[in-house]
Design a protein around this motif. Structure first.
Motif, PDB file in Angstrom:
ATOM      1  N   GLU A  13     -40.851  18.930  24.762  1.00 17.55           N
ATOM      2  CA  GLU A  13     -40.687  20.079  23.874  1.00 17.55           C
ATOM      3  C   GLU A  13     -39.763  21.152  24.460  1.00 17.55           C
ATOM      4  OE1 GLU A  13     -44.787  20.493  25.829  1.00 17.55           O
ATOM      5  OE2 GLU A  13     -43.539  18.898  25.037  1.00 17.55           O
ATOM      6  N   PHE A  14     -39.452  21.061  25.734  1.00 17.52           N
ATOM      7  CA  PHE A  14     -38.566  22.028  26.377  1.00 17.52           C
ATOM      8  C   PHE A  14     -37.160  21.470  26.630  1.00 17.52           C
ATOM      9  CE2 PHE A  14     -42.893  23.060  27.775  1.00 17.52           C
ATOM     10  CZ  PHE A  14     -43.002  24.308  27.181  1.00 17.52           C
ATOM     11  N   PHE A  15     -36.914  20.237  26.216  1.00 16.40           N
ATOM     12  CA  PHE A  15     -35.634  19.583  26.485  1.00 16.40           C
ATOM     13  C   PHE A  15     -34.529  20.096  25.573  1.00 16.40           C
ATOM     14  CE2 PHE A  15     -32.386  16.365  26.047  1.00 16.40           C
ATOM     15  CZ  PHE A  15     -32.154  15.990  27.348  1.00 16.40           C
ATOM     16  N   PRO A  16     -33.386  20.402  26.120  1.00 18.54           N
ATOM     17  CA  PRO A  16     -33.120  20.657  27.526  1.00 18.54           C
ATOM     18  C   PRO A  16     -33.615  22.050  27.895  1.00 18.54           C
ATOM     19  CG  PRO A  16     -31.108  21.000  26.291  1.00 18.54           C
ATOM     20  CD  PRO A  16     -32.177  20.557  25.316  1.00 18.54           C
ATOM     21  N   CYS A  17     -34.073  22.217  29.091  1.00 15.83           N
ATOM     22  CA  CYS A  17     -34.681  23.480  29.515  1.00 15.83           C
ATOM     23  C   CYS A  17     -33.645  24.541  29.884  1.00 15.83           C
ATOM     24  CB  CYS A  17     -35.630  23.247  30.675  1.00 15.83           C
ATOM     25  SG  CYS A  17     -34.821  22.505  32.110  1.00 15.83           S
ATOM     26  N   HIS A  18     -32.376  24.156  29.955  1.00 14.59           N
ATOM     27  CA  HIS A  18     -31.293  25.092  30.259  1.00 14.59           C
ATOM     28  C   HIS A  18     -30.224  24.998  29.176  1.00 14.59           C
ATOM     29  CE1 HIS A  18     -32.462  26.116  34.417  1.00 14.59           C
ATOM     30  NE2 HIS A  18     -32.947  24.896  34.445  1.00 14.59           N
TER      31      HIS A  18
END
Length: 95
Positions: A13-18
């Motif tokens: 759920e955080f992909f991608p985190c950047h």
């Protein structure tokens, strides 16, 4: 590329985190193996693109060092330094 050096968790759920825009890193090349960067503990010696907030907290928002396929060896090469930092912190706790 050895498979143990790369893992991409596109269903996270955080992909991608950047932010990838303008980074030169493609979504399909985003490495999640070091989701939580082991180099964080090295502070200014991590080698990444970090900043320090006004409150003194290391901010790695703009750092993609652990997420680039080709940086596996670099991260592994820093583990001796991480061990040394850990020893120092442990000694401080014993005092």
């Amino acid at each position: 590329m050895k498979k143990y050096k790369f893992f991409s968790h596109v269903e996270c759920e955080f992909f991608p985190c950047h932010k990838l825009e303008g980074s030169g890193l493609k979504k399909e090349d985003f490495n999640c193996l070091f989701c939580y960067c082991p180099l964080y503990a090295l502070g200014k010696n991590c080698g990444g693109n970090f900043s320090v907030s006004e409150s003194g907290v290391k901010d790695c928002t703009n750092c993609l060092l652990p997420h680039r396929k080709d940086n596996y060896e670099y991260i592994i090469s820093k583990f001796r330094e991480i061990v040394e930092v850990t020893k120092i912190v442990e000694r401080m706790g014993d005092e």
